[in-house]
Design an enzyme around this catalytic site. Sequence first.
Site: not given
Ligand code: NCD
Length: 452
Positions: A58-59, A86, A108, A136
């Site tokens: 989703r992100t 690698k 990320r 986050h």
């Molecule tokens: C969160 C994350 O990755 O920190 N999820 C997200 O951003 N969709 C929370 C989670 O992974 O539980």
Amino acid sequence: MGFAHRHLLGIEQLSQDDIVTLLDLADTYADLNRQPYKHSDALKGLTQINMFFENSTRTQASFEIAGKRLGADVMNMAMQASSIKKGETLIDTAMTLNAMHPDLLVVRHPQSGAVDLLAQKVNCAVLNAGDGRHEHPTQALLDALTIRRAKGRLHRLSIAICGDIAHSRVARSNILLLGKMENRIRLIAPPTLMPSQIGEFGVEVFDDMEKGLRDVDVVMMLRLQKERMDGGFIPSEREYYHRFGLDAQKLSHAAPDAIVMHPGPMNRGVEIDGTLADDINRSVIQDQVEMGVAVRMAAMDLLARNLADSHSDEQELLRWRISPTAFFWRSLTLMLLTMLAWAPALPYFPVTVWALASVLSALFYMWIFEEFQIWYANRKTVWRLTNRALYIDEPNSIEPLQLALTDIEAIGKLSLWSIVLRLPTHQSITLPLVPNVRKTKARIAQAIEAAQ
Ligand code: NCD
């Protein structure tokens, strides 16, 4: 109101005004996203690269849609399959991408602090899409926008964050944001999933759902972050659901109009009851996903506006002006001295003319003084700021001392004789403008050590 940030690395660096500016803009994008034609040219001609070193659906999708709606050229790098495998280091990858001149880098990474490190190495704006257990920020901002739209305000609310707080970057960013907006925060978790120093964040701590949820306006559930656990933190998922999983019965202790949130992905039947998660009268989980796109559009738009003037090192240097307080006290001293110097003229002029002339000449001296400092700093280039690293050149040393902004946080003040560096430990350290490299290094190390 401006948003004077080069990167979006965490909520920690944002002020209340920054948060409101970002949410207000996101509100307009949320409206745009509900129109049949959802396009804007805010990022036209810019390149956005999404680097996800950790799985995400989703992100990543949300950032991709956000960039495309604003007209950017968006590229997704599948980092799991990339040269990282690698053996290339994070910094090498960053430098390779940097050479392609992206404008926005969305990162990320499973390690806390990795995104900050990367931001110091590249020329573009960096957005943290989640780094380890650290922060986050866009998740906290989208949660804030969802709350503000559902409750009509984002202050003086009672908000419970429940579940695996210890491993959650979402919890950390939310605690910071909701705290800055002056809300009452309650954390509910078994002691094994509660960070030990959490009291310092100004929150209330509970290990019982019924007590913790009493009369709260917002219930924020968290996923059990099994991938970050290295041992048995809970007896069993069944037991955990029984004590900490949110269901209608436990929710009945909250305010009657309390909303239910979850950042996703959800483990139904572990931290939340599936039926409750789908209940459109209580759950705003789908709104959170919707607001995610709007918030990311706003964040990238605001950072892109700052890109143009952050490119030149010289401009950075010019921004190191003396602080307003120092300016005030120096003007005052100068003014008094000038008044004294003009005192012999008192019998010939009215007092008002004498006072006005003193004030004006003091301000004039101050202006020249400040311009002189900047000219001096530019001339000698004793201090050089390039790309978020500070170099100190010394005539007798071959290697200039390089301080990444992990060692120092910001240039506090620059004056004719000294420079004040703010350290990440919130301490300040004053150094002479013509420094001794070895001593400087040692003093910074000492100050950081003393504060730890
Ligand atoms: C969160 C994350 O990755 O920190 N999820 C997200 O951003 N969709 C929370 C989670 O992974 O539980």
